[in-house]
Scaffold this active site. Sequence first.
Site, PDB file in Angstrom:
ATOM      1  N   HIS A  22       0.832  -1.208   0.000  1.00 16.97           N
ATOM      2  CA  HIS A  22       0.000   0.000   0.000  1.00 16.97           C
ATOM      3  C   HIS A  22       0.868   1.260   0.000  1.00 16.97           C
ATOM      4  CE1 HIS A  22      -3.629   2.395   1.073  1.00 16.97           C
ATOM      5  NE2 HIS A  22      -2.733   3.155   1.684  1.00 16.97           N
ATOM      6  N   GLU A  23       1.814   1.326   0.924  1.00 20.91           N
ATOM      7  CA  GLU A  23       2.650   2.516   1.023  1.00 20.91           C
ATOM      8  C   GLU A  23       3.602   2.637  -0.162  1.00 20.91           C
ATOM      9  OE1 GLU A  23       1.896   4.725   3.048  1.00 20.91           O
ATOM     10  OE2 GLU A  23       0.546   3.534   4.294  1.00 20.91           O
ATOM     11  N   HIS A  26       1.893   4.589  -2.885  1.00 17.78           N
ATOM     12  CA  HIS A  26       2.027   6.039  -2.693  1.00 17.78           C
ATOM     13  C   HIS A  26       3.444   6.505  -3.046  1.00 17.78           C
ATOM     14  CE1 HIS A  26      -1.862   6.421  -0.850  1.00 17.78           C
ATOM     15  NE2 HIS A  26      -1.558   5.726   0.231  1.00 17.78           N
TER      16      HIS A  26
END
Length: 460
Positions: A22-23, A26
């Site tokens: 997920h990170e 980003h």
Amino acid sequence: MAEFLGSAWWLIVSLGVLVTIHEYGHFWVARRCGVKVLRFSIGFGKPLWMKRGRDGTEYVIAAIPLGGYVKMLDENQMFQDGGDSAPGEEELEQSFNRKPVWKRIAIVAAGPIANLALCVALFWGMFVIGRPDYAPVVGQVERIAAEAGLQPGDTIRAVGKRETPTWSEVQMALLPAALDRTDVDLRVEDAEGQGRTVELPLGGLPEDFDERDAIRVIGLLPRHALTPAVVGQVEPELAAWGILAEGDLITAIDGVPIRSWNDIGPEVQKLGERGGTAMIEVERDGERLALEIQPRLATAEDGRQYWALGVTSPERGRAPKDALLRYGPVEAVPAAFAEAGHQARELFAMIGRAFTGRVSVENTVAGPITIARATNAFAGQGIAWYLSILALLSLSLGILNLLPIPILDGGHLLYYLIELVKGSPVSERVMAAGQYVGLALIAGLMGLAFYNDIVNNLIP
């Protein structure tokens, strides 16, 4: 203790994988959009390990493994924190807040999208490796299932429009229909391979049935859950003493076929009520025998009398799995996308049922204890099963983060979409108010999850 340690381990591993992906979504898009990333952290709190890369980013593994974050250069934060010197124009151009709104949307959306992409990849891996399961064969029917005309030995090929190659697929397909009390068609084949369609009238389910036990309430017992009709022990001086032997496989009683241990009791009661002797057919050491027997009255602990042979079943472990859900590498690609889409629709439908009261929130919102126990149980069944629950968790994390709740990615996306429409950013007052609302909602959701954990796992 072993279950606790295993559950804790698999929870940490699972969260580590999901948060990292997920990170990284980003992080990767932010770097491509020219934003300077100050820190990439897996976990919160005190750093356990930290390394500064040549790009100037701090890579951190922190002590609390319940999330993570990507800290990007932000002009507003720079001025709030102060400093010895004013930032240069070149550095300011790398700040997140100076990027066009479409780039900020892309950066924020990248995290949930990465989780959705991971979900598809994990389902693909599950299909290629192959998930061992049980064949979708009915073992015993009663109540609604019996009224619909299902028979022991029927193989359920499809529930509605969804193919069911395994018993797990049958369960997952029947649960939504049961929750909605919607009649559903089953495509089945009997033991001789003859196909037919059976309508299962789920509209007749009681209003207060336990959603976790829907299949049993419907009256379906799978073949693999049945105990074979093998004699484990013969009680001395009772009806079967000297007639039956340990290891005998009972195949028929008075001409009625016996498929499992569950079939023996009702037939013995009929024999006792009728009176006299009857023939019991068994297989012993490869030979088929017909033996004469007469049940005797026995008394249960509660004082109830019943007819008995005086035999007990052997201890039985988990039945061996007899089906495999597998596709080739190419076939698994569309299957993975289809499965991810189906599970996403079911997740939204379950959220809708929770809001409308058609399903209890207790069984909808899971906390870390429930998730940990589930991941441990799935991992114990093999890598393909673990990939399947990891895919579902990744899908849930991606969709949860897209909800328009302030402090979640979806809340930020809502602000940027408003900015895109009105041509100017949302005011700081509105954003601050949204943060408080978002914190309250997330705190309430976490409180409900922990409450459900306590009720479902810690209260006997």
